[in-house]
Scaffold this motif. Structure first.
Motif, mmCIF file in Angstrom:
data_model
loop_
_atom_site.group_PDB
_atom_site.id
_atom_site.type_symbol
_atom_site.label_atom_id
_atom_site.label_comp_id
_atom_site.label_asym_id
_atom_site.label_seq_id
_atom_site.Cartn_x
_atom_site.Cartn_y
_atom_site.Cartn_z
ATOM 1 N N SER A 127 0.826 -1.206 0.000
ATOM 2 C CA SER A 127 0.000 0.000 0.000
ATOM 3 C C SER A 127 0.859 1.254 0.000
ATOM 4 N N ALA A 128 1.907 1.259 0.822
ATOM 5 C CA ALA A 128 2.796 2.421 0.873
ATOM 6 C C ALA A 128 3.511 2.621 -0.459
ATOM 7 N N THR A 129 3.964 1.531 -1.060
ATOM 8 C CA THR A 129 4.655 1.630 -2.343
ATOM 9 C C THR A 129 3.721 2.141 -3.423
ATOM 10 N N SER A 155 4.221 4.479 -7.194
ATOM 11 C CA SER A 155 3.444 4.347 -8.427
ATOM 12 C C SER A 155 2.206 3.504 -8.155
ATOM 13 N N PRO A 156 1.022 3.979 -8.550
ATOM 14 C CA PRO A 156 -0.209 3.216 -8.272
ATOM 15 C C PRO A 156 -0.230 1.827 -8.893
ATOM 16 N N GLY A 157 0.478 1.621 -9.985
ATOM 17 C CA GLY A 157 0.417 0.337 -10.665
ATOM 18 C C GLY A 157 1.556 -0.607 -10.341
ATOM 19 N N LEU A 172 11.198 -2.552 -9.054
ATOM 20 C CA LEU A 172 10.232 -1.639 -9.672
ATOM 21 C C LEU A 172 10.183 -0.302 -8.926
ATOM 22 N N THR A 173 10.305 -0.365 -7.593
ATOM 23 C CA THR A 173 10.303 0.860 -6.806
ATOM 24 C C THR A 173 11.494 1.751 -7.156
ATOM 25 N N ILE A 174 12.682 1.147 -7.234
ATOM 26 C CA ILE A 174 13.876 1.915 -7.570
ATOM 27 C C ILE A 174 13.763 2.470 -8.981
#
Length: 291
Positions: free
Chosen positions: A149-151, A156-158, A284-286
């Motif tokens: 949820s935090a990510t 990015s929402p997706g 994906l976060t990075i």
């Protein structure tokens, strides 16, 4: 070994015919189970034989039910379903907005610690405990739900959907490669994976220590090209562990393991899939943060 699952039906048919991963090398198939176990296997004796030395078939006739692939599929689905349900509920009930983020992170950290303790207890038990395994899955799901949820909110929402699809893609790729024997799980393979995983975890610990004692971004595994590279290594390690899990399941079925062992298979598969998901989410976060 019979299964009604269409995805694994060919795997089951191979075991029924007495074929296995060692056939190409001219040794006795993995499916040919005897009191001493399949020739060329990882064990000198059957690890699931009774204390009287009976072969698995005799144990089944005596009332013991052997594990099947369907047992593994059902219990893995149950465990992963528990993870998913807990993740969805924590996503909905533990918001990560500015007013609640501290409380939600606190719940996530507590859930992660409890899940870790439960997993250790199960690892050191001699027998599977469905309550421990499902408890681990529930608390792990709470942690994953808050982190996801935090990510999704701040990066990015997706990204969560992409990570889930990536996890499915990696899992399917490893399964196909294992079934086609492109991956051969041997003692050497297992030793290499264990050594690589040990080094990976030591680097994670060092990175955490550097970050905790004022080294800023630690060893640099949280951003940039180095962070992405480290995450990709983590995904590859997860894929290797998944191949080991498939091998353990195949051997357990070939040796006539008791049905209760299916819970241990589900436990191992769930832990590996959680690892892969977290590493894909990290990459994906990075990637999204740097673009």
């Amino acid at each position: 070994m019979k299964t009604s699952n269409p995805i694994f039906s060919r795997w089951g048919a191979d075991a029924d015919r007495g074929t296995g991963p060692d056939d190409e090398r001219g040794r006795r198939p993995v499916g040919a189970v005897a009191a001493g176990g399949p020739t060329g296997s990882d064990y000198l004796v059957n690890p699931y034989a009774s204390t009287s030395g009976q072969v698995p078939d005799a144990d089944i006739r005596g009332g013991r039910t052997a594990m099947t692939l369907d047992d593994v599929v059902v219990r893995t689905a149950t465990t992963l379903g528990t993870v998913a349900l807990a993740a969805v509920l924590s996503w909905l009930l533990l918001p990560v907005d500015e007013a609640n983020i501290g409380r939600s992170y606190g719940f996530a950290l507590g859930a992660a610690l409890i899940a870790f303790v439960l997993s250790l207890v199960q690892v050191f038990r001699r027998t599977a405990s469905p309550a421990l395994i499902l408890g681990y899955a529930a608390f792990e799901g709470v942690f994953l739900g808050v982190i996801s949820s935090a990510t999704s909110t701040y990066v990015s929402p997706g990204v969560v959907v992409q990570a889930v699809l990536g996890t499915f893609a990696v899992s399917a790729g490893v399964l196909i490669a294992y079934r086609m024997r492109w991956i051969r799980v041997t003692h050497r393979f297992a030793g290499f994976v264990a050594a690589a995983a040990t080094g990976f975890l030591l680097l994670l610990v060092a990175d955490s220590l550097f970050s905790a004692f004022g080294a800023g971004n630690g060893l640099g595994f949280h951003s940039g090209g180095l962070g992405i590279l480290f995450g990709v290594v983590g995904i590859l390690l997860g894929a290797a562990f998944l191949a080991l899990d498939f091998k353990q399941v195949e051997d357990a079925i070939a040796y006539g393991a008791p049905r209760e062992e299916a819970w241990l298979a589900a436990f191992g598969l769930t832990m590996t899939l959680v690892w892969i998901y977290l590493e894909i989410l990290r990459v994906l976060t990075i990637f999204n943060s740097d673009n």
